[in-house]
Design an enzyme around this catalytic site. Sequence first.
Site, PDB file in Angstrom:
ATOM      1  N   MET A   1       0.842  -1.248  -0.022  1.00 30.39           N
ATOM      2  CA  MET A   1      -0.059   0.177   0.070  1.00 30.39           C
ATOM      3  C   MET A   1       0.691   1.307   0.039  1.00 30.39           C
ATOM      4  O   MET A   1       0.387   2.185  -0.129  1.00 30.39           O
ATOM      5  CB  MET A   1      -0.895   0.117   1.234  1.00 30.39           C
ATOM      6  CG  MET A   1      -2.006   0.811   1.217  1.00 30.39           C
ATOM      7  SD  MET A   1      -3.518   0.526   2.342  1.00 30.39           S
ATOM      8  CE  MET A   1      -4.292  -0.916   1.498  1.00 30.39           C
ATOM      9  N   GLU A   2       2.192   1.162  -0.163  1.00 30.00           N
ATOM     10  CA  GLU A   2       2.996   2.388   0.009  1.00 30.00           C
ATOM     11  C   GLU A   2       2.831   3.525  -1.096  1.00 30.00           C
ATOM     12  O   GLU A   2       2.858   4.696  -0.643  1.00 30.00           O
ATOM     13  CB  GLU A   2       4.430   1.964  -0.174  1.00 30.00           C
ATOM     14  CG  GLU A   2       4.965   1.508   1.325  1.00 30.00           C
ATOM     15  CD  GLU A   2       4.379  -0.045   1.462  1.00 30.00           C
ATOM     16  OE1 GLU A   2       4.806  -0.638   2.601  1.00 30.00           O
ATOM     17  OE2 GLU A   2       4.269  -0.854   0.516  1.00 30.00           O
TER      18      GLU A   2
END
Length: 274
Positions: free
Chosen positions: A138-139
């Site tokens: 999810m970065e």
Amino acid sequence: MSDLVTIDIQDHVAHVRLNRPEKMNALSMAMFEAITAAGREVAGDRNVRAAVLSGEGRAFCAGLDLENFANSDPNDDFFGAGRGGFWPNFYQLPAYAWKSVPVPVICALHGVAYGGGLQIALGADIRIAHPDTRVSLMEIKWGLVPDMSASQTLRDLVRLDVAKELTFTGRVVEGSEAADLGLVTRLADDPLAAALDMAAGIAGRNPDAITHGKYLLDNSWHGDHLAGLRLEERLQDRTMGKPNQLESVMAGMEGRSGNYTPRHIATFEDLDNL
């Protein structure tokens, strides 16, 4: 050991549990430190033959604690500490430390494993997930690249184009697709029970052979084939005819459990000069 991460050792199996359920085990600075410390503690115990990594509460790990993210700036310790000069760095260690644990590490996944949570799971040798588990790199949602060792762990599990898609989109992948892609090893309705059962089975085997097997696969999978064959031969020489190997033979012939002594190496560094 911090209360944020607990370790329970029974019958040569270390159960390491992320213990911040009110935050879905989200990663604060203290969590980074506690997870790394747990990895080192397990690695240093020669009586441990297998480890299980799990999360307390509704999820394995929801990723970065957003309160830290929102209340920090790129110049403070949360973002700056431990970057540059040594690797794995402070942020990579909670995930990559499990690669250095000289016994198999089995991760039990449930709820969500997002961002850093997924990267910690990727550092384990085996991942067992509940079918409803959701995972994501999810970065990119925060404008970042995955920086907790995913570049080194994803390459062992998925195709390059799949790794790129997950990195570029941050899309959420559910359990069955995660298994199809190779992000998780298999699914189970009770992943923790399945992980503990697998760990117990491994703990009943020759601990020297298990440790040498992990080191062999991790150090030959991407290397030159002749170097891999040489390493295979040398590790077998260190295993065959030794007390724990002979005990394996006798236990099998007599239909009983093996009575093994602690593994003869303390850390993988003992094997690096083979």
